[in-house]
Design a protein around this motif. Structure first.
Motif, mmCIF file in Angstrom:
data_model
loop_
_atom_site.group_PDB
_atom_site.id
_atom_site.type_symbol
_atom_site.label_atom_id
_atom_site.label_comp_id
_atom_site.label_asym_id
_atom_site.label_seq_id
_atom_site.Cartn_x
_atom_site.Cartn_y
_atom_site.Cartn_z
ATOM 1 N N GLU A 186 6.779 -2.075 -4.352
ATOM 2 C CA GLU A 186 6.642 -2.413 -5.768
ATOM 3 C C GLU A 186 7.162 -3.812 -6.048
ATOM 4 O O GLU A 186 6.594 -4.546 -6.873
ATOM 5 C CB GLU A 186 7.384 -1.383 -6.628
ATOM 6 C CG GLU A 186 6.603 -0.108 -6.874
ATOM 7 C CD GLU A 186 7.293 0.793 -7.872
ATOM 8 O OE1 GLU A 186 8.542 0.778 -7.902
ATOM 9 O OE2 GLU A 186 6.592 1.510 -8.603
ATOM 10 N N GLU A 187 8.242 -4.203 -5.372
ATOM 11 C CA GLU A 187 8.752 -5.556 -5.549
ATOM 12 C C GLU A 187 7.732 -6.591 -5.089
ATOM 13 O O GLU A 187 7.523 -7.615 -5.755
ATOM 14 C CB GLU A 187 10.061 -5.720 -4.777
ATOM 15 C CG GLU A 187 11.227 -4.947 -5.375
ATOM 16 C CD GLU A 187 12.496 -5.113 -4.562
ATOM 17 O OE1 GLU A 187 12.448 -5.838 -3.542
ATOM 18 O OE2 GLU A 187 13.537 -4.541 -4.947
ATOM 19 N N ARG A 188 7.069 -6.347 -3.950
ATOM 20 C CA ARG A 188 6.046 -7.282 -3.469
ATOM 21 C C ARG A 188 4.816 -7.267 -4.378
ATOM 22 O O ARG A 188 4.210 -8.314 -4.628
ATOM 23 C CB ARG A 188 5.632 -6.934 -2.039
ATOM 24 C CG ARG A 188 6.746 -7.062 -1.025
ATOM 25 C CD ARG A 188 6.183 -7.149 0.395
ATOM 26 N NE ARG A 188 5.242 -6.077 0.699
ATOM 27 C CZ ARG A 188 5.588 -4.911 1.230
ATOM 28 N NH1 ARG A 188 6.875 -4.669 1.487
ATOM 29 N NH2 ARG A 188 4.684 -3.990 1.489
ATOM 30 N N PHE A 189 4.465 -6.078 -4.864
ATOM 31 C CA PHE A 189 3.250 -5.952 -5.669
ATOM 32 C C PHE A 189 3.392 -6.680 -7.004
ATOM 33 O O PHE A 189 2.459 -7.363 -7.450
ATOM 34 C CB PHE A 189 2.946 -4.470 -5.900
ATOM 35 C CG PHE A 189 1.680 -4.217 -6.658
ATOM 36 C CD1 PHE A 189 0.456 -4.218 -6.006
ATOM 37 C CD2 PHE A 189 1.704 -3.971 -8.024
ATOM 38 C CE1 PHE A 189 -0.720 -3.983 -6.700
ATOM 39 C CE2 PHE A 189 0.536 -3.733 -8.717
ATOM 40 C CZ PHE A 189 -0.678 -3.741 -8.062
ATOM 41 N N GLU A 240 -1.097 -12.168 -4.270
ATOM 42 C CA GLU A 240 -2.503 -11.820 -4.422
ATOM 43 C C GLU A 240 -2.801 -10.484 -3.747
ATOM 44 O O GLU A 240 -2.219 -10.144 -2.713
ATOM 45 C CB GLU A 240 -3.379 -12.913 -3.808
ATOM 46 C CG GLU A 240 -3.281 -14.247 -4.529
ATOM 47 C CD GLU A 240 -4.206 -15.285 -3.921
ATOM 48 O OE1 GLU A 240 -4.919 -14.914 -2.956
ATOM 49 O OE2 GLU A 240 -4.221 -16.417 -4.409
ATOM 50 N N LEU A 241 -3.736 -9.761 -4.337
ATOM 51 C CA LEU A 241 -4.091 -8.445 -3.810
ATOM 52 C C LEU A 241 -4.705 -8.542 -2.420
ATOM 53 O O LEU A 241 -4.478 -7.658 -1.573
ATOM 54 C CB LEU A 241 -5.061 -7.741 -4.760
ATOM 55 C CG LEU A 241 -4.535 -7.453 -6.169
ATOM 56 C CD1 LEU A 241 -5.604 -6.751 -6.998
ATOM 57 C CD2 LEU A 241 -3.277 -6.599 -6.096
ATOM 58 N N ASN A 242 -5.455 -9.597 -2.169
ATOM 59 C CA ASN A 242 -6.061 -9.756 -0.844
ATOM 60 C C ASN A 242 -4.996 -9.933 0.239
ATOM 61 O O ASN A 242 -5.134 -9.408 1.348
ATOM 62 C CB ASN A 242 -7.016 -10.954 -0.835
ATOM 63 C CG ASN A 242 -8.249 -10.718 -1.689
ATOM 64 O OD1 ASN A 242 -8.731 -9.588 -1.777
ATOM 65 N ND2 ASN A 242 -8.756 -11.764 -2.316
ATOM 66 N N GLY A 252 -1.912 -7.602 4.701
ATOM 67 C CA GLY A 252 -0.660 -7.166 5.322
ATOM 68 C C GLY A 252 -0.628 -5.676 5.600
ATOM 69 O O GLY A 252 -0.012 -5.230 6.578
ATOM 70 N N ALA A 253 -1.306 -4.893 4.756
ATOM 71 C CA ALA A 253 -1.324 -3.445 4.968
ATOM 72 C C ALA A 253 -2.240 -3.037 6.091
ATOM 73 O O ALA A 253 -2.079 -1.950 6.674
ATOM 74 C CB ALA A 253 -1.741 -2.739 3.676
ATOM 75 N N ILE A 303 -1.383 4.193 -0.492
ATOM 76 C CA ILE A 303 -2.205 4.447 -1.678
ATOM 77 C C ILE A 303 -2.912 3.168 -2.110
ATOM 78 O O ILE A 303 -4.113 3.169 -2.435
ATOM 79 C CB ILE A 303 -1.327 5.008 -2.806
ATOM 80 C CG1 ILE A 303 -0.727 6.356 -2.395
ATOM 81 C CG2 ILE A 303 -2.124 5.145 -4.099
ATOM 82 C CD1 ILE A 303 0.287 6.901 -3.365
ATOM 83 N N PHE A 304 -2.174 2.064 -2.102
ATOM 84 C CA PHE A 304 -2.785 0.771 -2.446
ATOM 85 C C PHE A 304 -3.889 0.406 -1.461
ATOM 86 O O PHE A 304 -4.982 -0.032 -1.852
ATOM 87 C CB PHE A 304 -1.706 -0.314 -2.458
ATOM 88 C CG PHE A 304 -2.253 -1.700 -2.411
ATOM 89 C CD1 PHE A 304 -2.755 -2.294 -3.557
ATOM 90 C CD2 PHE A 304 -2.288 -2.416 -1.219
ATOM 91 C CE1 PHE A 304 -3.278 -3.587 -3.520
ATOM 92 C CE2 PHE A 304 -2.802 -3.696 -1.173
ATOM 93 C CZ PHE A 304 -3.303 -4.282 -2.323
ATOM 94 N N GLU A 305 -3.621 0.588 -0.189
ATOM 95 C CA GLU A 305 -4.603 0.236 0.833
ATOM 96 C C GLU A 305 -5.879 1.056 0.687
ATOM 97 O O GLU A 305 -7.003 0.531 0.787
ATOM 98 C CB GLU A 305 -3.979 0.428 2.219
ATOM 99 C CG GLU A 305 -4.816 -0.092 3.369
ATOM 100 C CD GLU A 305 -5.730 0.972 3.918
ATOM 101 O OE1 GLU A 305 -6.764 0.632 4.520
ATOM 102 O OE2 GLU A 305 -5.424 2.171 3.716
#
Length: 260
Positions: free
Chosen positions: A90-93, A98-100, A105-106, A119-121
């Motif tokens: 959450e801190e990184r998000f 950027e989402l990309n 990274g994921a 979940i984000f990935e």
């Protein structure tokens, strides 16, 4: 000075009969033996002298207790890691990355993702897949991302809830298993009185004590399991709510990107 009656002065105190003295001595000897036996009270001796069914019950309860403690320590480590990873992601998000870049990274090689990052990935991967298809409207793209996040969140919660059912079963069944061992032990103790002419509390006390150990072991196995289940179930529910909130917020971000 009040004069004593002559009959009292003439009374001679006679010693107790030999039989009475011997009976008193036997009673004192039995009392000392019982006191010594109570001083040598040992749970291990009660377990070793218990009947075979009661020993089997105790063995089952020992196995359930050991397995419960193993699950308790492992589950604590898993849940603490899930909360820590959620906070870090959450801190990184929300740091403006950027989402990309987050998605790259994921999806790095030799890197296992889990929790909120998984979940984000899943949501971003499905969103990108829907955008590459022609003739797909924005609503369908968003629904695909939400569906991917729901599946990923369900998978993550299933992993967090693993073995909680075992703790619930141990907490609810162990007292009854111990009670069964107690009832069986007491039944055997009283059945043994049928061949005795004189029955005292000292005769049935060892058997009853052996039987009551089973109930104590059942409670010893059940109490930590119930406490751990309630605590960890609440923790999993709180983490699940955190996942759902993140999925809704991420879906809102994707919806704004579609509309732009």
């Amino acid at each position: 000075m009040i004069p004593m009656p002559s009959t009292l002065l003439a009374t001679v105190v006679e010693p107790l009969p030999q039989e009475a003295g011997q009976a008193v001595g036997d009673a004192l000897g039995q009392a000392s033996e019982l006191a010594a036996a109570s001083g040598d009270f040992s749970i291990l001796e009660l377990i070793l002298h218990a009947s075979i069914p009661v020993q089997l019950v105790m063995l089952i309860l020992v196995f359930a207790s050991v397995a419960s403690w193993v699950i308790i320590f492992r589950k604590k480590r898993v849940l603490d890691r899930a909360e820590r990873e959620a906070e870090q992601f959450e801190e990184r998000f929300w740091s403006g990355t950027e989402l990309n870049k987050l998605y790259a990274g994921a999806t790095e090689r030799n890197r296992a993702v889990g929790g909120m990052e998984a979940i984000f990935e899943a949501g971003f991967r499905e969103f990108g897949r829907q955008r590459q298809r022609r003739g797909i409207d924005s609503r369908t793209q968003l629904e695909g991302a939400q569906r991917g996040m729901r599946v990923a969140a369900s998978r993550e919660l299933d992993d967090l809830e693993q073995n909680l059912e075992f703790l619930a079963n141990v907490g609810s069944i162990s007292p009854y298993i111990g009670l069964f061992g107690t009832v069986w032990g007491i039944m055997v103790s009283f059945h043994g009185l049928a061949n005795m002419k004189e029955a005292t509390i000292a005769t049935v006390a060892p058997g009853i004590s052996e039987a009551l150990v089973a109930t104590a072991m059942g409670l010893f196995a059940a109490i930590p399991a119930v406490w751990a289940y309630n605590r960890y179930a609440t923790k999993v529910e709180r983490i699940g709510g955190r996942y759902d909130a993140f999925a809704d917020e991420f879906a809102s971000i994707l919806e704004r990107q579609v509309q732009d």
